[in-house]
Design a protein around this motif. Structure first.
Motif, PDB file in Angstrom:
ATOM      1  N   TRP A 193       0.844  -1.184   0.000  1.00 60.17           N
ATOM      2  CA  TRP A 193       0.000   0.000   0.000  1.00 60.17           C
ATOM      3  C   TRP A 193       0.890   1.248   0.000  1.00 60.17           C
ATOM      4  O   TRP A 193       1.958   1.261   0.589  1.00 60.17           O
ATOM      5  CB  TRP A 193      -0.903   0.014   1.236  1.00 60.17           C
ATOM      6  N   ASN A 223      -1.611  -8.190   3.117  1.00 54.24           N
ATOM      7  CA  ASN A 223      -2.065  -7.370   2.003  1.00 54.24           C
ATOM      8  C   ASN A 223      -3.194  -6.429   2.377  1.00 54.24           C
ATOM      9  O   ASN A 223      -3.737  -5.737   1.520  1.00 54.24           O
ATOM     10  CB  ASN A 223      -2.518  -8.253   0.839  1.00 54.24           C
ATOM     11  N   ALA A 224      -3.581  -6.400   3.643  1.00 51.89           N
ATOM     12  CA  ALA A 224      -4.674  -5.558   4.099  1.00 51.89           C
ATOM     13  C   ALA A 224      -4.128  -4.293   4.750  1.00 51.89           C
ATOM     14  O   ALA A 224      -2.954  -4.197   5.081  1.00 51.89           O
ATOM     15  CB  ALA A 224      -5.562  -6.323   5.074  1.00 51.89           C
ATOM     16  N   ASP A 261     -14.413   7.518   4.417  1.00 50.22           N
ATOM     17  CA  ASP A 261     -14.319   6.714   3.208  1.00 50.22           C
ATOM     18  C   ASP A 261     -15.248   7.322   2.157  1.00 50.22           C
ATOM     19  O   ASP A 261     -16.447   7.476   2.398  1.00 50.22           O
ATOM     20  CB  ASP A 261     -14.709   5.268   3.516  1.00 50.22           C
ATOM     21  N   PHE A 316      -9.148  -2.588   5.679  1.00 44.65           N
ATOM     22  CA  PHE A 316      -9.523  -2.515   4.271  1.00 44.65           C
ATOM     23  C   PHE A 316      -8.660  -3.497   3.479  1.00 44.65           C
ATOM     24  O   PHE A 316      -7.463  -3.603   3.703  1.00 44.65           O
ATOM     25  CB  PHE A 316      -9.312  -1.092   3.729  1.00 44.65           C
ATOM     26  N   GLU A 317      -9.300  -4.202   2.548  1.00 40.60           N
ATOM     27  CA  GLU A 317      -8.572  -5.145   1.690  1.00 40.60           C
ATOM     28  C   GLU A 317      -8.663  -4.769   0.213  1.00 40.60           C
ATOM     29  O   GLU A 317      -7.751  -5.041  -0.554  1.00 40.60           O
ATOM     30  CB  GLU A 317      -9.101  -6.567   1.896  1.00 40.60           C
ATOM     31  N   SER A 318      -9.788  -4.187  -0.206  1.00 42.37           N
ATOM     32  CA  SER A 318      -9.923  -3.796  -1.607  1.00 42.37           C
ATOM     33  C   SER A 318      -9.249  -2.448  -1.835  1.00 42.37           C
ATOM     34  O   SER A 318      -9.149  -1.622  -0.928  1.00 42.37           O
ATOM     35  CB  SER A 318     -11.407  -3.709  -1.993  1.00 42.37           C
ATOM     36  N   SER A 319      -8.769  -2.248  -3.040  1.00 38.63           N
ATOM     37  CA  SER A 319      -8.092  -1.004  -3.377  1.00 38.63           C
ATOM     38  C   SER A 319      -8.650  -0.480  -4.701  1.00 38.63           C
ATOM     39  O   SER A 319      -9.186  -1.242  -5.506  1.00 38.63           O
ATOM     40  CB  SER A 319      -6.584  -1.241  -3.495  1.00 38.63           C
ATOM     41  N   LEU A 371      -8.320   2.909  -1.971  1.00 37.29           N
ATOM     42  CA  LEU A 371      -9.078   3.451  -0.851  1.00 37.29           C
ATOM     43  C   LEU A 371      -9.000   4.974  -0.940  1.00 37.29           C
ATOM     44  O   LEU A 371      -7.912   5.541  -0.898  1.00 37.29           O
ATOM     45  CB  LEU A 371      -8.508   2.959   0.473  1.00 37.29           C
ATOM     46  N   ASP A 407      -3.458   3.221  -2.534  1.00 28.71           N
ATOM     47  CA  ASP A 407      -3.585   2.114  -3.474  1.00 28.71           C
ATOM     48  C   ASP A 407      -2.502   1.084  -3.188  1.00 28.71           C
ATOM     49  O   ASP A 407      -1.610   1.318  -2.361  1.00 28.71           O
ATOM     50  CB  ASP A 407      -3.476   2.611  -4.912  1.00 28.71           C
ATOM     51  N   ARG A 408      -2.577  -0.047  -3.888  1.00 20.13           N
ATOM     52  CA  ARG A 408      -1.580  -1.106  -3.723  1.00 20.13           C
ATOM     53  C   ARG A 408      -0.732  -1.212  -4.983  1.00 20.13           C
ATOM     54  O   ARG A 408      -1.202  -1.014  -6.092  1.00 20.13           O
ATOM     55  CB  ARG A 408      -2.261  -2.445  -3.419  1.00 20.13           C
TER      56      ARG A 408
END
Length: 901
Positions: free
Chosen positions: A93, A502-503, A525, A538-541, A543, A555-556
Motif C-alpha cells: 500500500w 495485504n490488508a 471513506d 480494508f482489503e480492496s483497493s 481506498l 492504493d496497492r
C-alpha cells in the motif's frame, strides 16, 4: 515445454515449440517436491528424472534503508520488511495522490495509473505542416536559374523581316540565340540565424540542384552564422571558382538582418560581377530596395510577397502564449492564417521585441503582457484561426508544457476552464532536485516556467494547484513578483494506516515500518461516506479518503517489472534494480499531489537515473552530450512475422524466443553529436543541417561501429557498450505488440520517417522528407524508444542467417561466422513494408551509406542457458525412454546427449 498460444503453423493451428520437449513439466516438479519429506529424498528424485538438486541459498538478513543516502545492510530485521514471497507477491500500500479539496469520484483514467505501471504519455501526433515549395514551382525556378542564352551562328530571319516591315535599316545581320543548360554552378547557402524558419526550403532547393547537376557540376559554399559574405572573396573558395561561372545565392541578401549584413551581400555581388561571374539570387522574401542597384529583376527569384504588418502582429500575439516556441511552432501557426506567406514568418522570427537563442523564440519580458493582452483585440478573421491553432498545437505537447500554455490562455480569458492540476505534475517533479532559492543557477528553462506561473493570478485561487505554487514561491520572492497564496493545512487527532499482509488496518498509533500514512480523524471513506475509526480494516483497493479540504487516495502496488526486489524501510518503499540502482517511492502528501519514484543511488556507469511514465531510465554524459538508456526487462516473444502478414519476407520465419536477461538500450539512435564526442569526426551525409547534432549519425559501417564502441568503452570505463542482438532489437521494437508495427497495423509519416509515397498495404500516402530527422522529433513506442521504425537502419551484432536456421530458443546471438551483418528498422529512404518490426536487412560489415546508423546497448551479450554436465548411465536413459511417448523419444535423447556433452 507447453505449447505457446501465440505460435501457429501454416493452417493457423497451435504448433509445437521448436525446443526439445520432455515429459517433465513444472507442475510435475512441484508435485514431486511436495512428495519428498526431506532434502535427501528431493535429491534422489531429481537425479532419477535427470536433474541436479540444488538447495535454496539462505536469504540475506537485511535490506536497504535511507540514512544519508547510503546503504545500511546491518539494519535489524525487525525494522525492515523484506519481500520474501515468490508464489504470492506482496502488494504494498502507498499514498498514490493527495488533493487539496474534495472532488467527486472520477472514473480511473490513464493519468491515474499507479506509479510503477508503464504507460504511454498522453501526447497526440504533431499536426501536419505543409511544404512551402511544390515541385511545379521548383521546376519553373530551376529553368530560370539553370538556363543561359548564347548567340548562335545562323541569321534570325524573323528579326530581319520585322525590321524591314518597320522600314528600319539593317546595320548588320541579326543572329539567332539558343538556350543551354548551365554545366557548372556555384551555390552559396546562407545559414545565418535570421533565416532559420526557411532554411529547410533553401536546403530542398539546393538538394534539387544536386540532383540536376551532380557532385561534379555543383560547388556548395555554406555560410555559417556570424560569417560575413565578403569573407568568400578572401577565402580558399574564391580560388576554386571557375572563370566566368554562374553563382547562385540562396539568401535574403540581408533583408531580415542588420544594415551591415545587407551592404556586405551587395559588395559580394559587385565583386563577383567584376570578375566576370554571372550572379543569380533565390530569396524567400523581397530583396532590400538598395540591392536592386547590383541585382537586376531578371536575375532574381522571389519565393513570396512582402510581409503584412497586421498578420505579423497577430502571429507575435499568438507566439506570446507559447512556452519557448520553435520554428515548427511558428510555421504551424502561420499556415493557419489566410493569405499568409513566408515573409510573415521571417518578420516574426526577427521581430524587434523578441530574441532567438538556440533555435527558440522568446519575447522580451517587458513586452509579454502587452502582446498577450492585444490578442483579444485582433480582428475575428485572424483571432479565430490562431486560437484554434493554439489549442490544436497544445495537444502535441507534454503535460508540463501544455499546462503552462493553457494556464496563460486561462489567465487572459482565452480558455473557459483552468488546466487540470495533473498537467503540472512533471513540472513539480522536475523542480524537486533543485534548491528553490538557487533554481536560477540550475535550470533556466525551469526558472522561466516557474516565473510564468507567478503571473497566473486566476490559478492561484485553486487549491488543486497549491503544491505547484509552493515550489514557485521562492522563485517569485527572488524575482520580486507577486507571491502565490500561502498553503493551508489542517490539525487535529491522527489515525495511522498500517499494512498487515495485504490488508490495511487503522490504529491509533504507528506500528513501525509498516505505517503507510497518518491522517486527521475527520476523514471518511469516499465510497461508504462513513467516518474512519480505529480498528477498521480494508482489503480492496484503491481506498479514497476525503473531507471538505482534502482527498487522499491509497492504493496497492506490486513489484515493478524493472525491479529485482522491493521492500519497505522507515522512509517508504524501496526498489533495487539488478544493475545496482536504488529507487525510493516518494509518496503523495501535502507538498506533492502524486507519488513518484526518485533515484537514491545511480548505477555506477551512469550520471543520472530515474523512473518516468515509460519505466526505468539511466543517462550517460559524454563530453556534454547526454545519451539516455531504457531498461528493457527480460521476457519472451514471437520473433519474425506470421504467414498472414502483408509483404513479409521469406527470411522472417516466426519462432518463439526467450530473453533471460534484461538489457539497457539507448532510447534513440546514436546522434552525430555523440559520435563526434567519442571519435572526433562526423561522417554523416546530413551533417550540414542546422539541427544536425540531434540527427542520427549515418554513413557508418558495422566495422566503424565496432571501432567507435571500442573508443567509447575506453573513454568511459565500465560502461561496456555494444550493439544489440537481432532478437533484443526486435523484442524492444515490438514493445509487447504482435502487429506489423509497434504503433499498430499501419503507420503514417507523422509517426515514422519513411518514403510516404509508397505506404504499407492500404495506408494513407504521406510526405517524403528525403532526409533524416532529429532523433526525438517523432513519437516513441510504449517502452520509450524513439524511431525504432524508419529514419536510419540500425546495425545489430549478429551475422545474418536466412530463416533463423538453428536459432537458439533462448538468448539467440546468430551464427559464429557469416558474410553479412544484420540491420533492422528501415530508413528515411525505405517504403512502408521496409520499416516493419520483423523486416530484416543485411550488408557486408564494411558497407556504409546515408541510411545506415546504430543504436547502443549496454552489457555482455546474453548467454544461452545450459545445464551442467551430468553422467547418465545407459540403463537410466533406457528407463526414461520407456516412459516417454514414442513420438517424443527422439527429442528426449537429443536433450540428454546435449546435456552430457
Amino acid at each position: 515445454m507447453d505449447k505457446s498460444p501465440h505460435q501457429t503453423d501454416d493452417k493457423g493451428n497451435a504448433a509445437r515449440s521448436m525446443r526439445p520437449k520432455g515429459i517433465i513439466s513444472l507442475a510435475d516438479l512441484v508435485t514431486l517436491q511436495a512428495m519428498a519429506e526431506n532434502p535427501e529424498q528431493q535429491r534422489l528424485l531429481a537425479q532419477a528424472i535427470g536433474y541436479e538438486y540444488r538447495p535454496l541459498e539462505p536469504e540475506k538478513e537485511g535490506y536497504v534503508s535511507l540514512e544519508g543516502g547510503h546503504l545500511n545492510v546491518d539494519k535489524e530485521l525487525s525494522q525492515i520488511e523484506v519481500v520474501k514471497s515468490v508464489r504470492s507477491p506482496i502488494q504494498h500500500w502507498y499514498v498514490q495522490s493527495y488533493r487539496g479539496k474534495e472532488r467527486t469520484p472520477e472514473p480511473k483514467s490513464k493519468d491515474s495509473t499507479p506509479v510503477g505501471v508503464e504507460k504511454s504519455p498522453n501526447v497526440s501526433l504533431p499536426p501536419a505542416i505543409r511544404p512551402e515549395i511544390n515541385p511545379g514551382l521548383m521546376q519553373g525556378w530551376l529553368d530560370r536559374l539553370l538556363k543561359v542564352s548564347l548567340r548562335g551562328q545562323q541569321i534570325d530571319l524573323l528579326k530581319v523581316v520585322d525590321s524591314l516591315s518597320k522600314n528600319k535599316p539593317l546595320r548588320g545581320w541579326p543572329l539567332t540565340t539558343r538556350v543551354q543548360d548551365v554545366q557548372e554552378l556555384v551555390v552559396v547557402l546562407d545559414f545565418h540565424d535570421h533565416l532559420a524558419p526557411l532554411l529547410n526550403e533553401l536546403r530542398l532547393l539546393n538538394k534539387r540542384l544536386y540532383q540536376f547537376l551532380g557532385a561534379q557540376g555543383r560547388l556548395l559554399i555554406a555560410l555559417a552564422d556570424h560569417t560575413p559574405p565578403t569573407a568568400l572573396l578572401q577565402s580558399a573558395y574564391s580560388r576554386m571558382l571557375p572563370e566566368q561561372s554562374r553563382v547562385l545565392l540562396l539568401s535574403d541578401m540581408g533583408a531580415n538582418g542588420d544594415d551591415r549584413l545587407m551592404y556586405q551581400w551587395q559588395s559580394l555581388v559587385t565583386e563577383l560581377k567584376k570578375e566576370g561571374h554571372s550572379v543569380r539570387v533565390f530569396s524567400p522574401c523581397p530583396l532590400p530596395v538598395s540591392t536592386a542597384q547590383v541585382v537586376k529583376e531578371d536575375e532574381t527569384v522571389i519565393l513570396s510577397a512582402a510581409a503584412n504588418e497586421q498578420r505579423v502582429l497577430a502571429l507575435v500575439c499568438a507566439m506570446a502564449f507559447c512556452h519557448y516556441p520553435t520554428t515548427s511552432t511558428l510555421r504551424y501557426l502561420r499556415q493557419q492564417l489566410p493569405r499568409s506567406n513566408p515573409a510573415d514568418e521571417l518578420s516574426v522570427w526577427n521581430h524587434g521585441d523578441a530574441k532567438v537563442s538556440s533555435g527558440q523564440w522568446e519575447l522580451h519580458r517587458d513586452k509579454r503582457k502587452q502582446y498577450r493582452t492585444s490578442f483579444s483585440g485582433l480582428p475575428k478573421h485572424l483571432k479565430d484561426p490562431l486560437l484554434k491553432a493554439l489549442n490544436q498545437w497544445q495537444l502535441t505537447l507534454c503535460d508540463e508544457t501544455r499546462g503552462i500554455e493553457a494556464g496563460l490562455m486561462y489567465e487572459y480569458g482565452l480558455r473557459d476552464t483552468p488546466p487540470p492540476a495533473e498537467w503540472f505534475r512533471a513540472l513539480i517533479q522536475r523542480s524537486e532536485p533543485y534548491d528553490p532559492n538557487l533554481l536560477t543557477l540550475g535550470d533556466t528553462v525551469l526558472y522561466y516556467a516557474m516565473e510564468l506561473l507567478c503571473e497566473l493570478n486566476r490559478l492561484k485561487q485553486s487549491t488543486d494547484h497549491r503544491p505547484l505554487f509552493e515550489r514557485a514561491q521562492p522563485i517569485a520572492r527572488n524575482a520580486r513578483l507577486p507571491l502565490p497564496l500561502e498553503p493551508q493545512g489542517g490539525n487535529g487527532q491522527t489515525l495511522c494506516f498500517n499494512q498487515k499482509k495485504n490488508a490495511l488496518a487503522i490504529d491509533e498509533s504507528p506500528l513501525g515500518v509498516g505505517c503507510i500514512h497518518q491522517t486527521a480523524i475527520d476523514l471518511m471513506d469516499e465510497v461508504t461516506r462513513k467516518p474512519l475509526v480505529a480498528g477498521g480494516q480494508f482489503e480492496s483497493s484503491p481506498l479514497v479518503l476525503c473531507n471538505e479540504q482534502r482527498r487522499i487516495t491509497l492504493d496497492r502496488l506490486e513489484k515493478p517489472r524493472w525491479a529485482q526486489s522491493l521492500g519497505r524501510d522507515e522512509h517508504g518503499l524501496v526498489a533495487i534494480h539488478e544493475g545496482g540502482g536504488m529507487y525510493q517511492l516518494v509518496e503523495a502528501g501535502p507538498d506533492r499531489q502524486d507519488a513518484s519514484w526518485h533515484c537514491i543511488k545511480c548505477p555506477s556507469w551512469c550520471s543520472e537515473s530515474g523512473v518516468d511514465a515509460f519505466g526505468l531510465y539511466a543517462s550517460l554524459d559524454v563530453s556534454g552530450v547526454l545519451q539516455t538508456f531504457r531498461w528493457i526487462p527480460h521476457g519472451a516473444f514471437l520473433m519474425g512475422s506470421p504467414e498472414g502478414e502483408y509483404a513479409r519476407g521469406e527470411d522472417e520465419v516466426q519462432h518463439s524466443v526467450r530473453l533471460t536477461q534484461g538489457v539497457w538500450l539507448a532510447d534513440t539512435a546514436c546522434t552525430q553529436a555523440l559520435w563526434q564526442a567519442v571519435t572526433g569526426e562526423n561522417p554523416s551525409h546530413f551533417s550540414h543541417a542546422s539541427d544536425a547534432q540531434d540527427r542520427p549519425v549515418e554513413q557508418v559501417s558495422w566495422a566503424d561501429c565496432q571501432r567507435m564502441l571500442e573508443q567509447f568503452n575506453q573513454k568511459v570505463p565500465g560502461v561496456n557498450l555494444r550493439l544489440p542482438t537481432e532478437a533484443e532489437w526486435e523484442y524492444a521494437c515490438r514493445a509487447g505488440t504482435t502487429t506489423p508495427f509497434s504503433f499498430g497495423e499501419n503507420i503514417t509519416t507523422a509517426q515514422v520517417n519513411f518514403y510516404g509515397g509508397n505506404p504499407y498495404r492500404d495506408g494513407e500516402k504521406g510526405i517524403f522528407r528525403e532526409e533524416t530527422v532529429t532523433v526525438k522529433s517523432l513519437p516513441a513506442n510504449s517502452w520509450g524508444l524513439y524511431q525504432m521504425h524508419g529514419n536510419v537502419l540500425e546495425w545489430c551484432s549478429d551475422w545474418y542467417h536466412a530463416g533463423y536456421e538453428n536459432e537458439e530458443p533462448e538468448n539467440p546471438k546468430g551464427p559464429d561466422t557469416g558474410a553479412d551483418r544484420d540491420l533492422r528498422g528501415g530508413s528515411w529512404f525505405g517504403i512502408g513494408r521496409d520499416v516493419r518490426s520483423a523486416c530484416r536487412f543485411r550488408y557486408s560489415p564494411d558497407y556504409r551509406d546515408d541510411c545506415t546508423g546504430l543504436r547502443l546497448a549496454r552489457g555482455e551479450l546474453p548467454q544461452a542457458k545450459s545445464s551442467q554436465a551430468q553422467v547418465v548411465s545407459d540403463e537410466a536413459v533406457a528407463e526414461q525412454a520407456e516412459r516417454v511417448p514414442q513420438r517424443e523419444a527422439a527429442s528426449w535423447f537429443e536433450r540428454l546427449i546435449k546435456r552430457n556433452k
